[in-house]
Write a protein that holds these residues in place. Sequence first.
Motif, mmCIF file in Angstrom:
data_model
loop_
_atom_site.group_PDB
_atom_site.id
_atom_site.type_symbol
_atom_site.label_atom_id
_atom_site.label_comp_id
_atom_site.label_asym_id
_atom_site.label_seq_id
_atom_site.Cartn_x
_atom_site.Cartn_y
_atom_site.Cartn_z
ATOM 1 N N ALA A 151 36.407 76.231 47.556
ATOM 2 C CA ALA A 151 36.694 76.993 48.787
ATOM 3 C C ALA A 151 36.102 78.345 49.185
ATOM 4 O O ALA A 151 36.006 78.997 48.273
ATOM 5 N N GLY A 152 35.464 78.439 50.221
ATOM 6 C CA GLY A 152 35.103 79.696 50.592
ATOM 7 C C GLY A 152 33.488 79.944 50.259
ATOM 8 O O GLY A 152 32.917 81.063 50.661
ATOM 9 N N ILE A 153 33.121 78.683 49.622
ATOM 10 C CA ILE A 153 31.558 78.856 49.164
ATOM 11 C C ILE A 153 30.827 78.143 50.072
ATOM 12 O O ILE A 153 30.185 78.509 51.118
ATOM 13 N N LEU A 154 30.616 76.632 49.723
ATOM 14 C CA LEU A 154 29.933 75.815 50.833
ATOM 15 C C LEU A 154 30.741 74.777 51.051
ATOM 16 O O LEU A 154 31.679 74.158 50.437
ATOM 17 N N ASN A 155 30.610 74.091 52.116
ATOM 18 C CA ASN A 155 31.653 72.973 52.756
ATOM 19 C C ASN A 155 30.672 71.788 52.329
ATOM 20 O O ASN A 155 29.825 71.535 52.963
ATOM 21 N N ASP A 156 31.213 71.006 51.272
ATOM 22 C CA ASP A 156 30.467 69.593 50.950
ATOM 23 C C ASP A 156 30.392 68.469 52.187
ATOM 24 O O ASP A 156 29.780 67.776 51.959
ATOM 25 N N ASP A 157 31.534 68.590 52.975
ATOM 26 C CA ASP A 157 31.547 67.654 54.251
ATOM 27 C C ASP A 157 30.418 68.025 55.227
ATOM 28 O O ASP A 157 30.096 67.362 56.056
ATOM 29 N N ASP A 158 29.907 69.228 55.143
ATOM 30 C CA ASP A 158 28.873 69.671 56.105
ATOM 31 C C ASP A 158 27.448 69.378 55.445
ATOM 32 O O ASP A 158 27.057 69.674 54.570
ATOM 33 N N PRO A 159 26.802 68.467 56.268
ATOM 34 C CA PRO A 159 25.474 67.968 55.446
ATOM 35 C C PRO A 159 24.437 68.987 55.363
ATOM 36 O O PRO A 159 23.784 69.015 54.277
ATOM 37 N N HIS A 160 24.207 69.878 56.181
ATOM 38 C CA HIS A 160 23.384 71.254 56.053
ATOM 39 C C HIS A 160 23.793 71.871 54.720
ATOM 40 O O HIS A 160 22.957 72.193 53.784
ATOM 41 N N ARG A 190 25.789 70.943 52.422
ATOM 42 C CA ARG A 190 25.760 70.139 51.122
ATOM 43 C C ARG A 190 24.525 70.147 50.506
ATOM 44 O O ARG A 190 24.100 70.416 49.347
ATOM 45 N N SER A 191 23.391 69.983 51.494
ATOM 46 C CA SER A 191 21.934 70.190 51.074
ATOM 47 C C SER A 191 21.452 71.207 50.374
ATOM 48 O O SER A 191 20.785 71.382 49.445
ATOM 49 N N HIS A 192 21.903 72.400 50.948
ATOM 50 C CA HIS A 192 21.722 73.774 50.579
ATOM 51 C C HIS A 192 22.257 73.831 49.038
ATOM 52 O O HIS A 192 21.615 74.325 48.348
ATOM 53 N N GLY A 193 23.456 73.364 48.737
ATOM 54 C CA GLY A 193 24.155 73.416 47.624
ATOM 55 C C GLY A 193 23.263 72.712 46.439
ATOM 56 O O GLY A 193 23.292 72.984 45.323
ATOM 57 N N ILE A 194 22.790 71.124 46.914
ATOM 58 C CA ILE A 194 22.012 70.541 46.029
ATOM 59 C C ILE A 194 20.920 71.199 45.665
ATOM 60 O O ILE A 194 20.392 71.225 44.461
#
Length: 127
Positions: free
Chosen positions: A59-68, A70-74
């Motif tokens: 929570a508060g870092i990246l939203n895994d449900d947001d495709p953009h 999620r891609s950035h995190g990957i």
Amino acid sequence: MTEIRHHHTIAPIHMRRVVLESPYAGDVEANIAYARACIRDSLLRGEAPIASHLLYTQAGILNDDDPHERSHGINAGHAWLFSDLHAVVVYTDRGISSGMQVGINSAQFHRVPIEYRTIAPQPAFEK
């Protein structure tokens, strides 16, 4: 395998640096518990693991449900493949997800050694 004994630790220079792959999507709660067990297993082997799928999805870092996001995190997780990495470790007890397969493919492309592991016997994962 280097095992950590009571009152013993390993100097950072001797720790293997590994990227962990385990499932995240789907049954997120169970997969988080499993990933924590994988991290513990890796640490007790004397490794210094990174599990970006647990770090970046908090929570508060990246939203895994947001495709953009999620891609950035990957991509941020895959950036570790360019470090002085010893291996990508794939924990397979819960199967290989599509996200894990992307990590495996990236490791193969960058010629990073891949190790497949299970945690045996199958632990009861705490939630």
